[in-house]
Each structure stands twice: as C-alpha cells, then as structure tokens.
Design a protein around this motif. Structure first.
Motif, mmCIF file in Angstrom:
data_model
loop_
_atom_site.group_PDB
_atom_site.id
_atom_site.type_symbol
_atom_site.label_atom_id
_atom_site.label_comp_id
_atom_site.label_asym_id
_atom_site.label_seq_id
_atom_site.Cartn_x
_atom_site.Cartn_y
_atom_site.Cartn_z
ATOM 1 N N PRO A 101 0.859 -1.277 -0.099
ATOM 2 C CA PRO A 101 -0.027 0.106 0.312
ATOM 3 C C PRO A 101 0.841 1.183 0.008
ATOM 4 O O PRO A 101 1.917 1.143 0.342
ATOM 5 N N VAL A 142 -6.614 0.853 3.427
ATOM 6 C CA VAL A 142 -6.634 -0.132 2.860
ATOM 7 C C VAL A 142 -7.903 -1.141 3.200
ATOM 8 O O VAL A 142 -8.244 -1.155 4.337
ATOM 9 N N LYS A 153 -8.837 -5.159 3.622
ATOM 10 C CA LYS A 153 -8.272 -6.598 3.685
ATOM 11 C C LYS A 153 -9.175 -7.450 3.131
ATOM 12 O O LYS A 153 -10.421 -7.047 2.612
ATOM 13 N N ASN A 154 -8.603 -8.447 2.537
ATOM 14 C CA ASN A 154 -9.408 -9.632 1.681
ATOM 15 C C ASN A 154 -10.057 -10.405 2.690
ATOM 16 O O ASN A 154 -10.351 -10.383 3.650
ATOM 17 N N VAL A 185 -3.562 -8.307 3.628
ATOM 18 C CA VAL A 185 -3.435 -7.238 2.782
ATOM 19 C C VAL A 185 -2.183 -7.692 1.913
ATOM 20 O O VAL A 185 -1.400 -8.284 2.456
ATOM 21 N N ASN A 191 1.989 -11.721 1.269
ATOM 22 C CA ASN A 191 0.987 -11.237 2.041
ATOM 23 C C ASN A 191 0.803 -11.331 3.406
ATOM 24 O O ASN A 191 1.745 -12.013 4.127
ATOM 25 N N VAL A 222 -5.823 -0.108 8.054
ATOM 26 C CA VAL A 222 -6.821 -1.012 7.626
ATOM 27 C C VAL A 222 -8.118 -0.791 8.180
ATOM 28 O O VAL A 222 -8.513 -0.332 9.287
#
Length: 227
Positions: free
Chosen positions: A139, A145, A147-148, A153, A194, A226
């Motif tokens: 980032p 950002v 997170k998935n 991340v 990651n 995050v």
C-alpha cells in the motif's frame, strides 16, 4: 427588431466558431540520461563531495517548460529546477543513489505530465554499490486499505541494483514504528507477500535489500491503516 436579433446571433456564431478550445495537454518526456539503474561516471568533479551531472530527456509534445526533480535516496532531499531546455546540469553528491524524473508543462495550460522515474548511482570512490533502496509500491504510505476475505493485505515493492545481483529482500512489519519484526525473507525475484491484519489498526513496514557482496539498503518506513 428582427434585424438586431439576427446580428446578435451572427456575432455569437462567429465568436463560437473562432473558439479554438483549451490548449492541448502536455505529454510526459522520455528520459535519456543518466541511464536507468546505472552508475553515472560522466559527472564533472566540483569538489570532494559533489560532481556536476547533466540530465537529458527528449522534447515532450505540447510542452514548453520542464521541471527536473532529483532526489537523493540516502537523505530523501529533493532538488528541482525548471527550464525550457531538454537538458540541465546539476551538482549532486558523489557515491550516492538518486531518483530522477521530469514534469512537462505548458504555459497556456494548468495540466502537467510526469515522466517515468529512473534510479542511478552518481559515481564516487567506491568500486561496488549497495542496491537501490526498495521502492514500496502497495500500500502507499498513509493509505487506508481494505483487507481481503482471508483477513490479508498484499505488500508489494520493487528493487534494482547496478550490478543486478540482489540476493534477498527482508520485509519488516509491525504495529510499532520503526517496524522491528521480520515478516519474511525472500530471494531477489520475489517482490510481494501477503500479511494478516486486523481492522482499525495502523501498520508500519519496510524492506531491506541485500546483494551478493553483502551490501544492503533500507527502503524507509511506510505506514497504512486497515478498514
């Protein structure tokens, strides 16, 4: 009355027809010298600390002014100079890594365009150079950002070296600044990893690059939050 109205409309039509619109946007310049990821050996010595290097680039379409920006990657100190020419001589530190770019502008427009960003070492007394400090890409520093689904991340960076012999990247990551926990050590071809994160937390990270001769460089610390 109709005659007056017709005259007004005719004047407006002619005025609109002569409107050439805004000036065209400038394009980004193509950099020529110093070469990307190279050692610059053509500088003219000014004193023990400085040498004068001439930066060159191609003319950019629709541009009549250029701003050269040169950043010392050891100190992050920038130097900037604006010129109508496509070459500028600048005195910079010997034996240090630099990045440089050119911003094209047009005196008739507020729009600008920026070239690629190139890295180089200004020649000094040393015969071997540390890798360029890794460029942290994602980032971006200060970003917030998402997170998935796996609560992760992605961290991405770019590395380069004059001798092209990078052996490893060490990624440091933590909630403290500076980051003190080694997250992962990768070889010179791996440029992303990651990391598991928690929402609402700010994290800090940096990358240490090491080459085959044991020379190393520090990217500096980036931070992100995050969601």
């Amino acid at each position: 009355m109709k005659r007056v109205l017709y005259t007004i409309l005719l004047v407006l039509f002619i005025s609109c027809g002569n409107d050439d619109g805004p000036p065209p946007s400038p394009e980004g310049a193509l950099l020529i010298f110093p070469d990307e990821n190279s050692e610059c050996t053509t500088g003219i010595s000014v004193n023990e600390e400085l040498s004068q290097v001439t930066f060159e680039w191609m003319p950019a379409k629709n541009a009549d002014l250029y701003t050269l920006t040169v950043i010392n990657l050891n100190t992050n100190a920038p130097q900037a100079i604006t010129s109508a020419s496509t070459s500028v001589a600048l005195s910079i530190e010997k034996g240090a890594p630099f990045s440089w770019s050119v911003t094209s502008s047009n005196t008739g427009s507020d729009l600008t365009a920026t070239s690629d960003n190139w890295l180089f070492y200004n020649s000094g007394s040393q015969t071997t150079y540390a890798p360029f400090p890794a460029q942290l890409i994602v980032p971006k520093s200060g970003a917030t950002v998402q997170k998935n689904s796996a609560n992760e991340v992605s961290l991405e960076w770019f590395g380069a070296d004059v001798e092209d012999d990078i052996e490893q990247f060490e990624v440091y990551f933590s909630e403290q600044n500076p980051p003190n926990a080694l997250l992962v050590s990768t070889n010179g071809q791996v440029l992303e990893t990651n990391v598991t994160v928690i929402s609402g937390t700010t994290y800090y990270w940096k990358v240490i690059t090491t080459d085959a001769e044991g020379n190393s460089s520090d990217s500096g610390v980036f931070d992100f939050k995050v969601l």
